[in-house]
Design an enzyme around this catalytic site. Sequence first.
Site, PDB file in Angstrom:
ATOM      1  N   TYR A 144       0.859  -1.179   0.000  1.00 23.74           N
ATOM      2  CA  TYR A 144       0.000   0.000   0.000  1.00 23.74           C
ATOM      3  C   TYR A 144       0.893   1.225   0.000  1.00 23.74           C
ATOM      4  CZ  TYR A 144      -3.475   3.396   1.685  1.00 23.74           C
ATOM      5  OH  TYR A 144      -4.305   4.480   1.828  1.00 23.74           O
ATOM      6  N   ASP A 239       9.276   2.624  -0.403  1.00 28.66           N
ATOM      7  CA  ASP A 239       8.259   3.287   0.409  1.00 28.66           C
ATOM      8  C   ASP A 239       8.571   2.937   1.861  1.00 28.66           C
ATOM      9  OD1 ASP A 239       6.088   3.971   1.936  1.00 28.66           O
ATOM     10  OD2 ASP A 239       4.593   3.189   0.534  1.00 28.66           O
ATOM     11  N   LYS A 267       4.972   9.441   8.721  1.00 25.79           N
ATOM     12  CA  LYS A 267       4.782   8.967  10.084  1.00 25.79           C
ATOM     13  C   LYS A 267       5.820   9.492  11.083  1.00 25.79           C
ATOM     14  CE  LYS A 267       2.119   4.992   8.522  1.00 25.79           C
ATOM     15  NZ  LYS A 267       0.719   5.047   8.909  1.00 25.79           N
TER      16      LYS A 267
HETATM   17  N1  HOZ Z   1      -3.622   2.975   6.285  1.00 23.41           N
HETATM   18  C1  HOZ Z   1      -3.228   3.173   7.623  1.00 23.41           C
HETATM   19  C2  HOZ Z   1      -2.405   2.061   8.146  1.00 23.41           C
HETATM   20  N2  HOZ Z   1      -1.720   1.277   7.226  1.00 23.41           N
HETATM   21  C3  HOZ Z   1      -4.398   3.409   8.535  1.00 23.41           C
HETATM   22  C4  HOZ Z   1      -4.377   4.789   9.028  1.00 23.41           C
HETATM   23  C5  HOZ Z   1      -5.484   5.147   9.991  1.00 23.41           C
HETATM   24  O1  HOZ Z   1      -6.581   4.604   9.909  1.00 23.41           O
HETATM   25  O2  HOZ Z   1      -5.258   6.023  10.801  1.00 23.41           O
END
Ligand code: HOZ
Length: 427
Positions: A144, A239, A267
């Site tokens: 992702y 990534d 992050k």
């Molecule tokens: N896509 C995020 C973790 N891989 C989730 C982020 C969230 O819901 O805060």
Amino acid sequence: MKQALSKKLFAEALKFIPGGVNSPVRAFRAVGGQPFFARRAKGARVWDVDGNEYLDYVCTWGPAILGHAHPKIVAAIKAAAARGASFGIPNALEVTMARRIRQWVPGIQKVRMTNSGTEACMSAIRLARGFTNRDKIIKFDGCYHGHADSLLVKAGSGALTFGSPDSAGVPAAFTQHTLVLPFNDADAIEAAFAANKNQIAAIIVEPVPGNAGLYLPQPGYLEFLRDITAANGALLIFDEVMTGFRLARGGAQERFNVLPDLTCLGKIIGGGLPVGALGGRAEIMDLLAPLGPVYQAGTLSGNPIAMASGIANLDALADGNVYQKLEDRGRQLAAGMREAAKAAKISVQFNSCGSMFCAYFCHQPVHNLADAMKSDRDRFAKFFHGMLAQGIYLAPSQFEAGFISTAHTPADIEKTIRVAHKVLRRL
Ligand code: HOZ
């Protein structure tokens, strides 16, 4: 466990926010039930609006590597906010941040700040295409890279959790240049390069995929990606939104000693505030506007509060012991969880890398998405709720990684393992 206030808030949220949440996985739909609403967090713990306390292994999906509300980060945010929330004018903190990233991340010579990991990955793809004058990109199923159109193909995280890895609303024309291959499969990559000679701009990869749970690159696989991209005039994009500053100070590229051409960050570099970054070799980065023809911009990019927060976070990571501590906690948790599964006679593949982890409920090792899909998700949901009821908060989806912070003590991990013994025995 009291839940009245969380339930009331969720009912209200559903009236005004799609699904009641601002990011899909938070809705708990993958595990059933309803989300709790956070009131505050400190160290390794989160308290909800009903007063329940949880030991937190989500760590705001990665950024809280020092635990929540670290005093130095709080102080840095307060001081920066008092000087002005946003300037839209260059500020000194952007330079400090860029220098720090360059010092620590071996593949980065120049860096451009963004507002999220999604933006960083989207811009990395544009830059790779601009640099190579090629259109096609390779990504891996289950990886992702945020929700930009061309990357939302066989995507992990929420897209996978909710069964829409190919999102509606993305025209086929926008993804026709995206080739999707299985992770850890060298033959598939070789075949793709052979079939698309001089057409592939880049491979984008999470070096340790953490959006379909967590699985590791097979020995030599990242080196193979490095070699084959270089041999074919394509770029290698890591990534490292999750793994950056987590698996080592210099991220997965330091840990595995493989240098990408471009790196996407997010992050941890914001210390909990919204931030992302795109960095890499200077000759590629200098194609970005205003120096070059690849456009990329943002009113809040390099925001002074986010920079101050991120710099305070990175400063605290400069302490040599931090990463050893994270490794130790990660190993303690992995050993204990494997032991708990064995004692309960349940087949669990507990994958871990440093302070990231995931438990899959299946018999065979998990090396890619196809393996991850074999996990018994009903069992995962029961495990999740069993742990939650005992005050241990794991990610509410099989297809997310868990995170440990430096605020998690050996006693916290021990407690988690004790609870897991109980919960697993009842599954
Ligand atoms: N896509 C995020 C973790 N891989 C989730 C982020 C969230 O819901 O805060």
